[in-house]
Design a protein around this motif. Sequence first.
Motif, PDB file in Angstrom:
ATOM      1  N   THR A  21       0.950  -1.277  -0.019  1.00 47.77           N
ATOM      2  CA  THR A  21       0.067  -0.025   0.023  1.00 47.77           C
ATOM      3  C   THR A  21       0.829   1.293  -0.113  1.00 47.77           C
ATOM      4  O   THR A  21       0.467   2.234  -0.798  1.00 47.77           O
ATOM      5  CB  THR A  21      -0.914   0.296   1.160  1.00 47.77           C
TER       6      THR A  21
ATOM      7  N   LEU B 131      -4.315  -4.979  -4.436  1.00 50.67           N
ATOM      8  CA  LEU B 131      -3.817  -5.426  -3.065  1.00 50.67           C
ATOM      9  C   LEU B 131      -4.397  -6.857  -2.881  1.00 50.67           C
ATOM     10  O   LEU B 131      -3.554  -7.681  -2.315  1.00 50.67           O
ATOM     11  CB  LEU B 131      -4.097  -4.265  -2.053  1.00 50.67           C
TER      12      LEU B 131
ATOM     13  N   SER C  42      -6.481  -6.966   3.488  1.00 48.50           N
ATOM     14  CA  SER C  42      -6.508  -6.024   2.393  1.00 48.50           C
ATOM     15  C   SER C  42      -7.133  -4.730   3.050  1.00 48.50           C
ATOM     16  O   SER C  42      -6.604  -3.558   2.400  1.00 48.50           O
ATOM     17  CB  SER C  42      -7.134  -6.404   1.166  1.00 48.50           C
TER      18      SER C  42
ATOM     19  N   ALA D  36      -4.999  -1.470   3.442  1.00 48.60           N
ATOM     20  CA  ALA D  36      -5.255  -0.179   2.822  1.00 48.60           C
ATOM     21  C   ALA D  36      -5.339   1.170   3.696  1.00 48.60           C
ATOM     22  O   ALA D  36      -5.321   2.204   3.010  1.00 48.60           O
ATOM     23  CB  ALA D  36      -6.790  -0.226   1.965  1.00 48.60           C
TER      24      ALA D  36
ATOM     25  N   ALA E 167      -6.053   0.146  -6.350  1.00 48.28           N
ATOM     26  CA  ALA E 167      -5.476  -0.511  -5.384  1.00 48.28           C
ATOM     27  C   ALA E 167      -6.302  -1.280  -4.533  1.00 48.28           C
ATOM     28  O   ALA E 167      -6.156  -2.451  -4.243  1.00 48.28           O
ATOM     29  CB  ALA E 167      -5.164   0.737  -4.292  1.00 48.28           C
TER      30      ALA E 167
END
Length: 235
Positions: free
Chosen positions: A74, A159, A200, A204, A155
């Motif tokens: 991230t 991820l 995740s 994030a 993203a």
Amino acid sequence: MNIMTNEERLCSPLCFLRLLSWLSPNFPNGAYSYSHGLEWAAEAGHVYDRSSLVDWLEADLCYGSGRNEAVFFTEAYRCAINDDRANLMRVAEVAGASRGTPEFALESSQQATACLNTLRKVWPDPILDFFGEIQVQPVLAVVLGARTAVEGIPAGVALPAFLHSYVANLVIAGVRLIPLGQTDGQLAIAELEHAVLSASAQGACATLDNLGSAGFMVELASIAHETQYTRLFRS
């Protein structure tokens, strides 16, 4: 005239094809030769069936090294989006220094170096040249975090896909070590889906300040694996 929105551009089929290639088991980064301490866990009897494999990997993913890899991914993604090379170097340095054992250091640097070399030859980008210029051992999460960012892959997709690839490779190792059938391997991957999404979501929102691990057993497994008599894997 059909004008694509920014979000549609980000989610283009080409981006997804490249993400699939970079995270595929066929991508030549040598991931198949590492078990991340799982080989010793199986030898010691801590992992012996599908349920114990899922428990081990879920703990690593949510509370151990997998959690930290999500943070590094991230942070590298953010730095690449903002073209912040100074902070990207800091992320790379911290990630490289975070390996807890010699085997984990080898596992990390070997896979990342192979990944970086292949990406530079097949999907070149200036962000990859940056990793070649700094005097820091590359880390896979950092390299892929930055590269998926400049590719425009969201993203929220990149991820979870990265963490899924991380855990799926270890399930494949478990299938060989326990051993398990192929169906049990797929069931294990399915049972880990919620853990992947949870890790995740946490990753994030995290920064380097949130790094930390409670997965001490994984580190101990790696230390014990270094002197294990019979080994199939390099970690």
